[in-house]
Scaffold this motif. Sequence first.
Motif, mmCIF file in Angstrom:
data_model
loop_
_atom_site.group_PDB
_atom_site.id
_atom_site.type_symbol
_atom_site.label_atom_id
_atom_site.label_comp_id
_atom_site.label_asym_id
_atom_site.label_seq_id
_atom_site.Cartn_x
_atom_site.Cartn_y
_atom_site.Cartn_z
ATOM 1 N N VAL A 1 3.229 55.500 3.528
ATOM 2 C CA VAL A 1 4.254 54.715 4.847
ATOM 3 C C VAL A 1 3.739 53.774 4.571
ATOM 4 N N LEU A 2 3.721 52.531 4.041
ATOM 5 C CA LEU A 2 3.452 50.747 3.995
ATOM 6 C C LEU A 2 4.275 49.998 5.824
ATOM 7 N N ALA A 3 5.133 50.258 5.640
ATOM 8 C CA ALA A 3 6.267 50.014 6.423
ATOM 9 C C ALA A 3 7.783 50.493 6.563
ATOM 10 N N LEU A 4 8.346 50.610 7.809
ATOM 11 C CA LEU A 4 9.651 50.914 8.578
ATOM 12 C C LEU A 4 10.450 49.764 8.917
ATOM 13 N N VAL A 5 11.646 49.487 7.843
ATOM 14 C CA VAL A 5 12.804 48.543 7.778
ATOM 15 C C VAL A 5 13.420 49.608 8.645
ATOM 16 N N ASP A 6 14.252 49.037 10.226
ATOM 17 C CA ASP A 6 16.010 49.161 10.569
ATOM 18 C C ASP A 6 16.721 48.542 9.329
ATOM 19 N N ALA A 7 17.193 49.589 8.183
ATOM 20 C CA ALA A 7 18.612 48.887 8.351
ATOM 21 C C ALA A 7 19.970 49.948 8.288
ATOM 22 N N ALA A 8 21.320 49.057 8.473
ATOM 23 C CA ALA A 8 22.340 50.080 8.851
ATOM 24 C C ALA A 8 22.773 50.653 7.635
ATOM 25 N N ALA A 9 22.483 49.837 6.481
ATOM 26 C CA ALA A 9 23.194 51.348 5.303
ATOM 27 C C ALA A 9 21.915 52.120 5.290
ATOM 28 N N VAL A 10 21.361 52.613 6.225
ATOM 29 C CA VAL A 10 20.280 53.921 5.926
ATOM 30 C C VAL A 10 21.912 54.454 7.352
ATOM 31 N N GLY A 11 22.235 53.440 8.142
ATOM 32 C CA GLY A 11 22.409 54.501 9.251
ATOM 33 C C GLY A 11 24.001 55.448 8.291
#
Length: 533
Positions: free
Chosen positions: A217-227
């Motif tokens: 994992v290079l980075a973590l994105v907080d994405a509403a589409a994932v939720g």
Amino acid sequence: MSDATLPQPQPPAPAAASPLRWLLSIAPTVAAVVAIGLVGYWGHSTDWRMPSFDELVGASVEAETPWCEEHNVPAAECVECQASLLPNAETYGWCDEHGLEPCPLCHPEVVQIESPPVIATQELERVAAVLDLRERAENVVGCPLNAQRVQFASVEAVDKAGIDVDLVQRRALVEAVEANGEITYDQTHLARLASRAAGSLWRVEKSLGDRVSPGDVLALVDAAAVGRAKAELLDALADVDYQQQTVDRLRPLAEEQIIPGARMLESETALQQAEIKLRQAQQSLVNLGLAPPVEELARLSPAQRAERLRLLGLSDELKATLDPESTTSNLLPIVSPIEGEVIRRDAVAGEVVGAQAPLFQVADTREMWLVLSVPTEESAYLMRGQEVRFQAEGLRTPIVGRLDWISTDIDPHTRTVSARAVLENPRGELRSETFGKGRVLLRDDPEAIVVPESAVQWDGSCYVVFVRDRDYFKPDGPKVFHTRPIRRGVSQGGFTEAIAGVWPGEVVVTEGSGVLRSQILKNNLGAGCTCGH
């Protein structure tokens, strides 16, 4: 007495002319006449000819020695005026195979060494392969320098003329197509990574220069589409459970015909629709780079399912670094698909990111690409698998690779053809966008016959060298140099390849070869021999 009767004074008588004064007055005229007479006598005795080059640099000869004025050697030793002293070599005619006359490969007896060499079949095959490899400079039939000879009066005369010699020899020679080139990353091992959904960078795990493996994992994105996608999956799982339970409850009743068949058909249809929605929800997460284990989730309770999906796509090691209370379930990991090194990072925690702009670049630098820009006229000699030697800027030794692709297009701006080679880079010394000079090897010949570059002369129709006669150092041997046409090959390291025309062990003129060429051309304009023969 009157003035008329007085005696008148008489003028003085003229003095007698001095003979000495008269002689002095005519001396300039006499000197001029004598000078004109001497010039006339010299012109008559020399046939009004200026001294030749050889007369200026040749050894002095006693006045009583009969002298060949045309060739500036003793008349008794002049091989041109007395052909019996050194008969001209037999005329063999033009050699179509090797493009010259005479041809030492076909007629070894013309070679100026102690005994004629034996020309092996392997040598003839080697020469044929070199001539067939690519177009070569050609000689013209009837070269004016062919079969010409230059004779000196003595070894001292040769030294005075500034003549220096060297041996014909064999040397390793590489013939190649040269082209400018640039090192780039292997595009099949270069990953440009962006977030698959818009959001904000929650955390950045890797920096420039970090080594990564597939799945890191290079980075973590907080994405509403994932939720939303996770919620849709949980909803679809619950719907499938409900519809499956309904079908299971109604099936025995339908078998006993307690309920109508239509009612059972409606329940089965509803189950199928729920399963379709489940697959759609699953695919939505897969499109985001997350692969939910649907079969495993179906066996869990609703609470367990939610917990299992909350940190989907994260490794156990990474999960251990997160606070389970404050960590959102909207996390979308940016994952490296290859092994390599992070060569670019445009990611800062907290910034808003889209789904298009790359945030990271990961490259596997163990292999690099070399892209050459080959002149169009040279591209016909390229083939896949040929060895390439590339001298990169900043590196001492050349890098070796092999061509694996040749473009079928010509660049409209540079009029060059692109060719690519793969370069091994185990120690990471090669850098992308490094420029240099590449050489695509056409042949690597360890037995090429070469002469010094200064030995080769061009008279406008053929390339020639001047070969020293085999009897040059014999007491009664003539000091003669023979012209010999050659088939010129490549030049490299101060030497020029003689594909055909000379043989190892022969001695050729280096310094002063241009003077000999000029002298032969000048003699060819003369009126012939004046030595009385």
